[in-house]
Design an enzyme around this catalytic site. Sequence first.
Site, mmCIF file in Angstrom:
data_model
loop_
_atom_site.group_PDB
_atom_site.id
_atom_site.type_symbol
_atom_site.label_atom_id
_atom_site.label_comp_id
_atom_site.label_asym_id
_atom_site.label_seq_id
_atom_site.Cartn_x
_atom_site.Cartn_y
_atom_site.Cartn_z
ATOM 1 C CG ASN A 58 78.022 -0.569 49.748
ATOM 2 O OD1 ASN A 58 77.653 -1.600 50.290
ATOM 3 N ND2 ASN A 58 77.470 -0.110 48.651
ATOM 4 C CD GLU A 60 74.776 3.405 48.491
ATOM 5 O OE1 GLU A 60 73.569 3.683 48.414
ATOM 6 O OE2 GLU A 60 75.412 2.801 47.595
ATOM 7 C CD GLU A 71 86.259 -1.992 47.909
ATOM 8 O OE1 GLU A 71 85.333 -1.317 48.411
ATOM 9 O OE2 GLU A 71 86.325 -2.257 46.706
ATOM 10 C CB CYS A 109 86.294 2.845 43.348
ATOM 11 S SG CYS A 109 86.614 3.497 44.996
HETATM 12 N N1 THU Z 1 81.445 0.813 46.147
HETATM 13 C C1 THU Z 1 82.205 0.092 47.023
HETATM 14 O O1 THU Z 1 81.781 -0.207 48.153
HETATM 15 N N2 THU Z 1 83.438 -0.298 46.630
HETATM 16 C C2 THU Z 1 83.980 -0.008 45.419
HETATM 17 O O2 THU Z 1 85.152 -0.296 45.184
HETATM 18 C C3 THU Z 1 83.166 0.615 44.379
HETATM 19 C C4 THU Z 1 81.875 1.210 44.828
HETATM 20 C C5 THU Z 1 80.120 1.270 46.597
HETATM 21 C C6 THU Z 1 80.043 2.742 46.868
HETATM 22 C C7 THU Z 1 78.561 3.006 46.693
HETATM 23 O O3 THU Z 1 77.914 2.706 47.920
HETATM 24 C C8 THU Z 1 78.130 1.973 45.660
HETATM 25 O O4 THU Z 1 79.148 1.006 45.609
HETATM 26 C C9 THU Z 1 77.913 2.550 44.279
HETATM 27 O O5 THU Z 1 79.025 3.241 43.842
#
Ligand code: THU
Length: 164
Positions: A58, A60, A71, A109
Amino acid sequence: MCECHVELYDHYNSFSEAERQLFAAAKAALHNAYAPYSNFQVAAAVWLSDGSIYQGNNQENAAYPSGLCAERVALFYASAIKPDIAPRGIAVTVNYEHHPDFDQIVSPCGGCRQVIAEYEHKFKQPICIYLLGSGTKVAVIRTMSELLPLLFSGDVLKSFSTPK
Ligand code: THU
């Protein structure tokens, strides 16, 4: 009726060498997650049909919606480099090492489910989802259509693509 079949494993010994490599790649990619706002590090590794593996994590951003899930980073990276090779699996994990009290399996998600479904639709092949839990626990869902029933697919758009 929609059913989601989840296979639960306690050990990696039920998996092939290639799958174990995929799991190791997902775990290794955790180190490069950029999650200063949530402190929730997520990593993914995509296994393509030619045997190659593409990692993501991830990313941010101070403007929250500008960030991207692990993903999608991994899948878009794989597709950017090898657009004609079908993904056969994706492994996803979170940073259990730094949170020893946390023992839940984390599932993609909704937005990531839609993106995984897009590549299943593109290649007309299932993508196996491996959710790596703490230690050597793994939950396996054999196709995104189980995790995302009644999904929205590009087929619908074809009927609307020419103005009437
Ligand atoms: N996040 C993911 O990388 N994958 C998911 O399927 C759910 C959420 C990340 C996004 C964000 O950086 C952090 O988790 C909190 O939501």
